[in-house]
Write an enzyme that holds these catalytic residues in place. Structure first.
Site, mmCIF file in Angstrom:
data_model
loop_
_atom_site.group_PDB
_atom_site.id
_atom_site.type_symbol
_atom_site.label_atom_id
_atom_site.label_comp_id
_atom_site.label_asym_id
_atom_site.label_seq_id
_atom_site.Cartn_x
_atom_site.Cartn_y
_atom_site.Cartn_z
ATOM 1 N N HIS A 49 5.291 22.199 -30.213
ATOM 2 C CA HIS A 49 4.959 21.885 -28.827
ATOM 3 C C HIS A 49 5.931 20.834 -28.306
ATOM 4 C CE1 HIS A 49 1.175 23.733 -30.112
ATOM 5 N NE2 HIS A 49 0.994 24.018 -28.844
ATOM 6 N N HIS B 102 3.253 31.416 -29.102
ATOM 7 C CA HIS B 102 2.423 31.326 -30.293
ATOM 8 C C HIS B 102 0.974 31.703 -29.971
ATOM 9 C CE1 HIS B 102 2.191 27.301 -28.443
ATOM 10 N NE2 HIS B 102 0.961 27.249 -28.959
ATOM 11 N N CYS C 35 -10.326 24.348 -27.261
ATOM 12 C CA CYS C 35 -9.207 25.257 -27.531
ATOM 13 C C CYS C 35 -8.706 24.990 -28.943
ATOM 14 C CB CYS C 35 -8.048 25.004 -26.577
ATOM 15 S SG CYS C 35 -8.414 25.254 -24.852
ATOM 16 N N HIS D 233 -5.777 26.571 -32.299
ATOM 17 C CA HIS D 233 -4.818 27.512 -32.863
ATOM 18 C C HIS D 233 -5.340 28.001 -34.214
ATOM 19 C CE1 HIS D 233 -2.459 24.738 -30.336
ATOM 20 N NE2 HIS D 233 -1.753 25.806 -30.034
ATOM 21 N N GLU E 70 -13.907 19.616 -33.109
ATOM 22 C CA GLU E 70 -13.755 18.903 -31.834
ATOM 23 C C GLU E 70 -15.071 18.378 -31.287
ATOM 24 O OE1 GLU E 70 -11.494 20.327 -28.508
ATOM 25 O OE2 GLU E 70 -10.078 21.366 -29.817
ATOM 26 N N TYR F 187 -0.305 32.772 -21.020
ATOM 27 C CA TYR F 187 0.187 31.860 -19.985
ATOM 28 C C TYR F 187 1.302 30.979 -20.537
ATOM 29 C CZ TYR F 187 -1.965 27.784 -22.103
ATOM 30 O OH TYR F 187 -2.270 26.765 -22.967
ATOM 31 N N GLU G 107 3.248 24.571 -22.869
ATOM 32 C CA GLU G 107 2.328 25.446 -23.602
ATOM 33 C C GLU G 107 2.798 26.863 -23.309
ATOM 34 O OE1 GLU G 107 0.212 24.966 -25.823
ATOM 35 O OE2 GLU G 107 -0.729 23.026 -25.540
ATOM 36 N N GLU H 251 1.494 30.460 -24.710
ATOM 37 C CA GLU H 251 0.516 31.009 -25.634
ATOM 38 C C GLU H 251 -0.002 32.387 -25.231
ATOM 39 O OE1 GLU H 251 -1.467 26.771 -27.041
ATOM 40 O OE2 GLU H 251 -2.527 27.961 -25.540
ATOM 41 N N TRP I 276 -4.524 26.429 -17.941
ATOM 42 C CA TRP I 276 -5.083 27.614 -18.585
ATOM 43 C C TRP I 276 -6.520 27.854 -18.131
ATOM 44 C CZ3 TRP I 276 -3.484 23.280 -21.276
ATOM 45 C CH2 TRP I 276 -4.486 22.509 -21.889
#
Length: 182
Positions: free
Chosen positions: A33, A40, A75, A77, A95, A112, A122, A124, A169
């Site tokens: 990033h 990704h 959010c 990964h 989180e 996006y 970003e 992704e 997003w």
């Protein structure tokens, strides 16, 4: 893989994708990033409680990208070879300290690219999920500065009227989500 004091991977890797969304490799999340972020795999999740209220979160002020901005519930990964639903459950716990159920894939092909005020990009392919919880969040302060349970229609209106106050997003996802259900 080394674990830190929270049980999370000390240096998670992300899955790099080609322009058609096929995995082509991995990279350390911290190195992936920046001003020229490779495409990704990621995911977003919107969490509802038993009353049909939507959990929105404000990103911690020391986050690398979009610090202090309001966004969807959470959010993340997926790690290499980690099934997406496992990653969604892992991040809900990490989180927000919640368990989730009734997980539904709402936007399987959401994609996006956005750049924040500091130049972090970003980029992704980010499937979007909707889930439910019976838990009250206990957020990790390194991830979440604050949270609110809100009426979904009010959140949709607020994001449309003041998009600068929300993650890019989330604004785009809310335009595409048909409804959250109750």
């Amino acid at each position: 893989m080394t674990l830190n004091d929270t049980g999370a991977a000390a240096e998670d890797e992300i899955v790099l994708l080609d322009s058609d969304g096929r995995p082509v490799g991995t990279a350390p999340k911290s190195a992936a990033h920046g001003p020229d972020t490779a495409l990704h795999l990621a995911f977003s999740c919107y969490v509802l409680n038993a009353d049909g209220r939507l959990l929105i979160t404000r990103r911690a002020l020391d986050k690398l990208s979009w610090p202090g901005i309001w966004t969807n519930s959470f959010c993340g990964h997926p790690r290499p070879a980690e099934p997406l639903l496992n990653a969604v459950r892992r991040r809900a716990d990490f989180e927000l300290g919640i368990s989730i159920e009734d997980i539904t894939l709402a936007l399987p092909l959401f994609r996006y690219r956005a750049t924040d005020a500091h130049g972090t990009v970003e980029n992704e392919i980010c499937p979007v999920y909707v889930a439910r919880t019976r838990d009250e969040p206990e957020p990790d302060p390194r991830e979440v500065a604050e949270y609110v349970w809100a009426e979904p229609d009010a959140v949709i209106r607020a994001a449309a009227e003041t998009p600068w106050a929300f993650s890019p997003w989330m604004v785009l996802q809310l335009e595409q989500l048909e409804r959250f259900g109750a």
